[in-house]
Write a protein that holds these residues in place. Structure first.
Motif, PDB file in Angstrom:
ATOM      1  N   TYR A  74       3.249  13.330 -19.977  1.00  0.00           N
ATOM      2  CA  TYR A  74       2.605  13.116 -18.682  1.00  0.00           C
ATOM      3  C   TYR A  74       1.297  13.892 -18.520  1.00  0.00           C
ATOM      4  N   LEU A  75       0.784  14.467 -19.592  1.00  0.00           N
ATOM      5  CA  LEU A  75      -0.482  15.195 -19.503  1.00  0.00           C
ATOM      6  C   LEU A  75      -1.640  14.222 -19.279  1.00  0.00           C
ATOM      7  N   PRO A  76      -2.736  14.688 -18.659  1.00  0.00           N
ATOM      8  CA  PRO A  76      -3.925  13.825 -18.550  1.00  0.00           C
ATOM      9  C   PRO A  76      -4.459  13.465 -19.941  1.00  0.00           C
ATOM     10  N   ALA A  77      -5.230  12.400 -20.018  1.00  0.00           N
ATOM     11  CA  ALA A  77      -5.721  11.895 -21.313  1.00  0.00           C
ATOM     12  C   ALA A  77      -6.533  12.946 -22.068  1.00  0.00           C
ATOM     13  N   ALA A  88       0.841  -1.212   0.000  1.00  0.00           N
ATOM     14  CA  ALA A  88       0.000   0.000   0.000  1.00  0.00           C
ATOM     15  C   ALA A  88       0.869   1.253   0.000  1.00  0.00           C
ATOM     16  N   LYS A  89       1.954   1.222   0.787  1.00  0.00           N
ATOM     17  CA  LYS A  89       2.863   2.371   0.856  1.00  0.00           C
ATOM     18  C   LYS A  89       3.516   2.616  -0.503  1.00  0.00           C
ATOM     19  N   ARG A  90       3.938   1.517  -1.133  1.00  0.00           N
ATOM     20  CA  ARG A  90       4.578   1.634  -2.449  1.00  0.00           C
ATOM     21  C   ARG A  90       3.603   2.190  -3.483  1.00  0.00           C
ATOM     22  N   GLN A  91       2.339   1.726  -3.408  1.00  0.00           N
ATOM     23  CA  GLN A  91       1.317   2.199  -4.345  1.00  0.00           C
ATOM     24  C   GLN A  91       1.057   3.691  -4.155  1.00  0.00           C
ATOM     25  N   ARG A  92       1.000   4.133  -2.878  1.00  0.00           N
ATOM     26  CA  ARG A  92       0.796   5.558  -2.587  1.00  0.00           C
ATOM     27  C   ARG A  92       1.925   6.404  -3.141  1.00  0.00           C
ATOM     28  N   GLU A  93       3.155   5.913  -2.980  1.00  0.00           N
ATOM     29  CA  GLU A  93       4.317   6.655  -3.479  1.00  0.00           C
ATOM     30  C   GLU A  93       4.291   6.762  -5.007  1.00  0.00           C
ATOM     31  N   GLU A  94       3.914   5.662  -5.667  1.00  0.00           N
ATOM     32  CA  GLU A  94       3.836   5.668  -7.131  1.00  0.00           C
ATOM     33  C   GLU A  94       2.763   6.650  -7.601  1.00  0.00           C
ATOM     34  N   ARG A  95       1.598   6.654  -6.898  1.00  0.00           N
ATOM     35  CA  ARG A  95       0.516   7.570  -7.260  1.00  0.00           C
ATOM     36  C   ARG A  95       0.950   9.019  -7.060  1.00  0.00           C
ATOM     37  N   ARG A  96       1.655   9.260  -5.942  1.00  0.00           N
ATOM     38  CA  ARG A  96       2.114  10.625  -5.644  1.00  0.00           C
ATOM     39  C   ARG A  96       3.102  11.107  -6.706  1.00  0.00           C
ATOM     40  N   SER A  97       4.027  10.221  -7.103  1.00  0.00           N
ATOM     41  CA  SER A  97       5.018  10.619  -8.118  1.00  0.00           C
ATOM     42  C   SER A  97       4.345  10.847  -9.473  1.00  0.00           C
ATOM     43  N   ALA A  98       3.314  10.025  -9.791  1.00  0.00           N
ATOM     44  CA  ALA A  98       2.593  10.212 -11.063  1.00  0.00           C
ATOM     45  C   ALA A  98       1.849  11.542 -11.071  1.00  0.00           C
ATOM     46  N   LEU A  99       1.228  11.905  -9.927  1.00  0.00           N
ATOM     47  CA  LEU A  99       0.526  13.195  -9.829  1.00  0.00           C
ATOM     48  C   LEU A  99       1.495  14.370  -9.922  1.00  0.00           C
ATOM     49  N   GLU A 100       2.677  14.187  -9.327  1.00  0.00           N
ATOM     50  CA  GLU A 100       3.692  15.250  -9.390  1.00  0.00           C
ATOM     51  C   GLU A 100       4.171  15.455 -10.822  1.00  0.00           C
ATOM     52  N   ARG A 101       4.390  14.333 -11.538  1.00  0.00           N
ATOM     53  CA  ARG A 101       4.795  14.412 -12.950  1.00  0.00           C
ATOM     54  C   ARG A 101       3.707  15.114 -13.771  1.00  0.00           C
ATOM     55  N   GLN A 102       2.437  14.767 -13.468  1.00  0.00           N
ATOM     56  CA  GLN A 102       1.318  15.355 -14.192  1.00  0.00           C
ATOM     57  C   GLN A 102       1.227  16.856 -13.917  1.00  0.00           C
ATOM     58  N   ARG A 103       1.460  17.256 -12.656  1.00  0.00           N
ATOM     59  CA  ARG A 103       1.409  18.673 -12.289  1.00  0.00           C
ATOM     60  C   ARG A 103       2.490  19.458 -13.031  1.00  0.00           C
ATOM     61  N   GLN A 104       3.700  18.879 -13.086  1.00  0.00           N
ATOM     62  CA  GLN A 104       4.800  19.544 -13.802  1.00  0.00           C
ATOM     63  C   GLN A 104       4.508  19.617 -15.301  1.00  0.00           C
ATOM     64  N   ALA A 105       3.874  18.554 -15.828  1.00  0.00           N
ATOM     65  CA  ALA A 105       3.535  18.540 -17.253  1.00  0.00           C
ATOM     66  C   ALA A 105       2.487  19.613 -17.571  1.00  0.00           C
TER      67      ALA A 105
END
Length: 199
Positions: free
Chosen positions: A85-88, A60-77
């Motif tokens: 990394y833009l939303p669909a 669960a911790k690993r999944q949260r970290e992956e989700r957080r990093s994906a959201l951060e990439r999306q925010r920067q994009a």
């Protein structure tokens, strides 16, 4: 009955050979002393080893970290306009052109919020003349936004048909009109073209 004697002897030797659990490398010619497991058994053993290596809490911790990093990439994009990394809803050359088309021109709709605040303040003043002006301004603003949106949609549709013939353009005009309602500095992804610049 028809098996060769050498094979029979090897099979008997394999049955009698002691099971060796030592870490030393064995001779490749020597019998291994156990039957080869079926594929299904080997796969289930691999799965059980893979599953037991991580607890549910760690997963669960690993999944949260992956989700957080994906959201951060999306925010920067969204800030930089990086297509990867833009939303669909924002991906693709058609959507990019629609964004650039809206960002390159002045839209009356983007000034709706400031004008709405001014009109609201005028309508709250207890002077009949000012309230009538506020009501008239509401009507003028709404008509201007509708006309501007109609013209923008018509021109964008024409440009999309010229540039992206044969590609899927579904929803691109509505996407651009929704973007035109936002103030330029609040738009995401951030505008990549200046006003007056051709997309």
């Amino acid at each position: 009955m028809f098996r060769s004697r050498a094979k029979d002897e090897k099979a008997q030797a394999a049955d009698k050979a002691p099971v060796n659990f030592s870490k030393q490398p064995r001779d490749p010619q020597a019998p291994k002393g156990r039957p080869t497991p079926k594929r299904s058994e080997a796969q289930s053993q691999r799965r059980s080893v893979a599953n037991t290596s991580m607890t549910r809490k760690e997963a669960a911790k690993r999944q949260r970290e992956e989700r957080r990093s994906a959201l951060e990439r999306q925010r920067q994009a969204l800030a930089s306009g990086d297509e990867r990394y833009l939303p669909a809803r924002d991906k693709g050359p058609v959507r990019r052109f629609a964004r650039d088309f809206v960002d390159s021109r002045f839209n009356i709709a983007e000034f709706f919020l400031p004008m709405a605040v001014v009109i609201l303040v005028l309508s709250m003043v207890r002077v009949a003349a000012l309230q009538n002006i506020a009501l008239l301004l509401w009507l003028v603003v709404i008509v201007l936004i509708v006309l501007d949106s109609f013209v923008t949609g018509f021109r964008l549709k024409k440009q999309l048909n010229e540039r992206f013939a044969g590609e899927n353009k579904r929803g691109a005009v509505a996407y651009a009109l929704m973007r035109s309602l936002q103030m330029r500095r609040l738009r995401l992804p951030k505008p990549q073209v200046k006003r007056g610049e051709r997309p």
